[in-house]
Design a protein around this motif. Sequence first.
Motif, PDB file in Angstrom:
ATOM      1  N   ARG A 121       0.825  -1.214   0.000  1.00 42.57           N
ATOM      2  CA  ARG A 121       0.000   0.000   0.000  1.00 42.57           C
ATOM      3  C   ARG A 121       0.860   1.266   0.000  1.00 42.57           C
ATOM      4  N   VAL A 122       1.959   1.232   0.742  1.00 46.32           N
ATOM      5  CA  VAL A 122       2.853   2.390   0.787  1.00 46.32           C
ATOM      6  C   VAL A 122       3.414   2.683  -0.598  1.00 46.32           C
ATOM      7  N   VAL A 123       3.893   1.648  -1.284  1.00 46.27           N
ATOM      8  CA  VAL A 123       4.466   1.820  -2.614  1.00 46.27           C
ATOM      9  C   VAL A 123       3.394   2.236  -3.616  1.00 46.27           C
ATOM     10  N   ALA A 124       2.210   1.657  -3.508  1.00 45.73           N
ATOM     11  CA  ALA A 124       1.126   1.994  -4.428  1.00 45.73           C
ATOM     12  C   ALA A 124       0.770   3.475  -4.352  1.00 45.73           C
ATOM     13  N   ARG A 125       0.838   4.035  -3.138  1.00 48.10           N
ATOM     14  CA  ARG A 125       0.482   5.452  -2.966  1.00 48.10           C
ATOM     15  C   ARG A 125       1.615   6.408  -3.321  1.00 48.10           C
ATOM     16  N   GLY A 126       2.830   6.045  -2.933  1.00 46.65           N
ATOM     17  CA  GLY A 126       3.908   7.024  -3.064  1.00 46.65           C
ATOM     18  C   GLY A 126       5.120   6.589  -3.842  1.00 46.65           C
ATOM     19  N   GLY A 127       5.080   5.391  -4.434  1.00 44.89           N
ATOM     20  CA  GLY A 127       6.234   4.909  -5.160  1.00 44.89           C
ATOM     21  C   GLY A 127       7.243   4.253  -4.245  1.00 44.89           C
ATOM     22  N   LEU A 128       8.221   3.597  -4.855  1.00 47.26           N
ATOM     23  CA  LEU A 128       9.190   2.842  -4.077  1.00 47.26           C
ATOM     24  C   LEU A 128      10.038   3.732  -3.181  1.00 47.26           C
ATOM     25  N   ARG A 129      10.224   4.968  -3.555  1.00 40.98           N
ATOM     26  CA  ARG A 129      11.051   5.875  -2.757  1.00 40.98           C
ATOM     27  C   ARG A 129      10.428   6.165  -1.391  1.00 40.98           C
ATOM     28  N   LYS A 130       9.140   5.956  -1.275  1.00 42.02           N
ATOM     29  CA  LYS A 130       8.461   6.191  -0.001  1.00 42.02           C
ATOM     30  C   LYS A 130       8.494   4.971   0.917  1.00 42.02           C
ATOM     31  N   LEU A 177       8.289   0.903 -13.274  1.00 45.45           N
ATOM     32  CA  LEU A 177       8.904   2.203 -13.529  1.00 45.45           C
ATOM     33  C   LEU A 177      10.216   2.349 -12.765  1.00 45.45           C
ATOM     34  N   GLU A 178      10.232   1.898 -11.521  1.00 41.86           N
ATOM     35  CA  GLU A 178      11.433   2.024 -10.710  1.00 41.86           C
ATOM     36  C   GLU A 178      12.568   1.161 -11.247  1.00 41.86           C
ATOM     37  N   ALA A 179      12.227   0.040 -11.884  1.00 43.69           N
ATOM     38  CA  ALA A 179      13.245  -0.860 -12.417  1.00 43.69           C
ATOM     39  C   ALA A 179      14.053  -0.204 -13.536  1.00 43.69           C
ATOM     40  N   ARG A 180      13.503   0.816 -14.177  1.00 48.63           N
ATOM     41  CA  ARG A 180      14.264   1.547 -15.196  1.00 48.63           C
ATOM     42  C   ARG A 180      15.412   2.315 -14.557  1.00 48.63           C
ATOM     43  N   ARG A 181      15.239   2.697 -13.293  1.00 50.29           N
ATOM     44  CA  ARG A 181      16.283   3.424 -12.574  1.00 50.29           C
ATOM     45  C   ARG A 181      17.137   2.507 -11.709  1.00 50.29           C
ATOM     46  N   ARG A 182      16.556   1.366 -11.327  1.00 50.11           N
ATOM     47  CA  ARG A 182      17.261   0.441 -10.440  1.00 50.11           C
ATOM     48  C   ARG A 182      17.255  -0.957 -11.055  1.00 50.11           C
ATOM     49  N   PRO A 183      18.235  -1.273 -11.890  1.00 44.47           N
ATOM     50  CA  PRO A 183      18.267  -2.569 -12.588  1.00 44.47           C
ATOM     51  C   PRO A 183      18.258  -3.774 -11.655  1.00 44.47           C
ATOM     52  N   GLU A 184      18.666  -3.575 -10.396  1.00 43.80           N
ATOM     53  CA  GLU A 184      18.682  -4.718  -9.475  1.00 43.80           C
ATOM     54  C   GLU A 184      17.277  -5.247  -9.186  1.00 43.80           C
ATOM     55  N   LEU A 185      16.256  -4.467  -9.527  1.00 43.01           N
ATOM     56  CA  LEU A 185      14.883  -4.929  -9.339  1.00 43.01           C
ATOM     57  C   LEU A 185      14.421  -5.853 -10.468  1.00 43.01           C
ATOM     58  N   LEU A 186      15.133  -5.830 -11.586  1.00 48.30           N
ATOM     59  CA  LEU A 186      14.679  -6.566 -12.766  1.00 48.30           C
ATOM     60  C   LEU A 186      14.523  -8.071 -12.535  1.00 48.30           C
TER      61      LEU A 186
END
Length: 204
Positions: free
Chosen positions: A33-42, A120-129
Amino acid sequence: MTDSAEPAGERRTRKRVNQYGTGRVALLEAAVRVVARGGLRKLTYRAVAEEAGVTHGLVVHHFGSRDALIEEAVTHAIRTSLSSSALNTGTGKAADFVSGLTDMVESGPELQAFQYELLLEARRRPELLPHLRRLYEEYFEASRRELSRMTSRTVSRGMSRLVFAALEGLVLHQLVFGEREVTEEALSELRALLEGLAENPAEG
């Protein structure tokens, strides 16, 4: 930090998570829920603790690191998504294909948004791929399996990817714009195309 160190009013209003298995799942759902609302940075220990109504220390205890929390949240998303997925009807009939898709979006918008945020975050953080590829390979395989049942033949990777991409786009549009009825109309058109393919496999 323990619950006993909190003000009495806060102790009364916070939700409690005591049992290990149930508590871990509750924390993972809070992370989604946190990520859904504010993205992984939150996604922080404190944000998850506040969302779940528990102490910061409990989140640290369960996951140890933010990377572990992310990885387990993705794994949780995989299990939850596939268990509620509309892809696995199993009937082999085009008319039944993804019959529960619109309900899935309405009942679990946070889970769908979580996955798009990770993409979207995986474009900036390849380790998520690797985590995302594991999730999507499950989806691709479920699509291929259901399409093969419908057409009584082996479905190519390109065809299964094409159909899944259409479904994913519809999910995203319903998530953002609502318009459940438009999603249903599009799904009816897709089922008609697949029914034609099933009836004339040599043309596919």
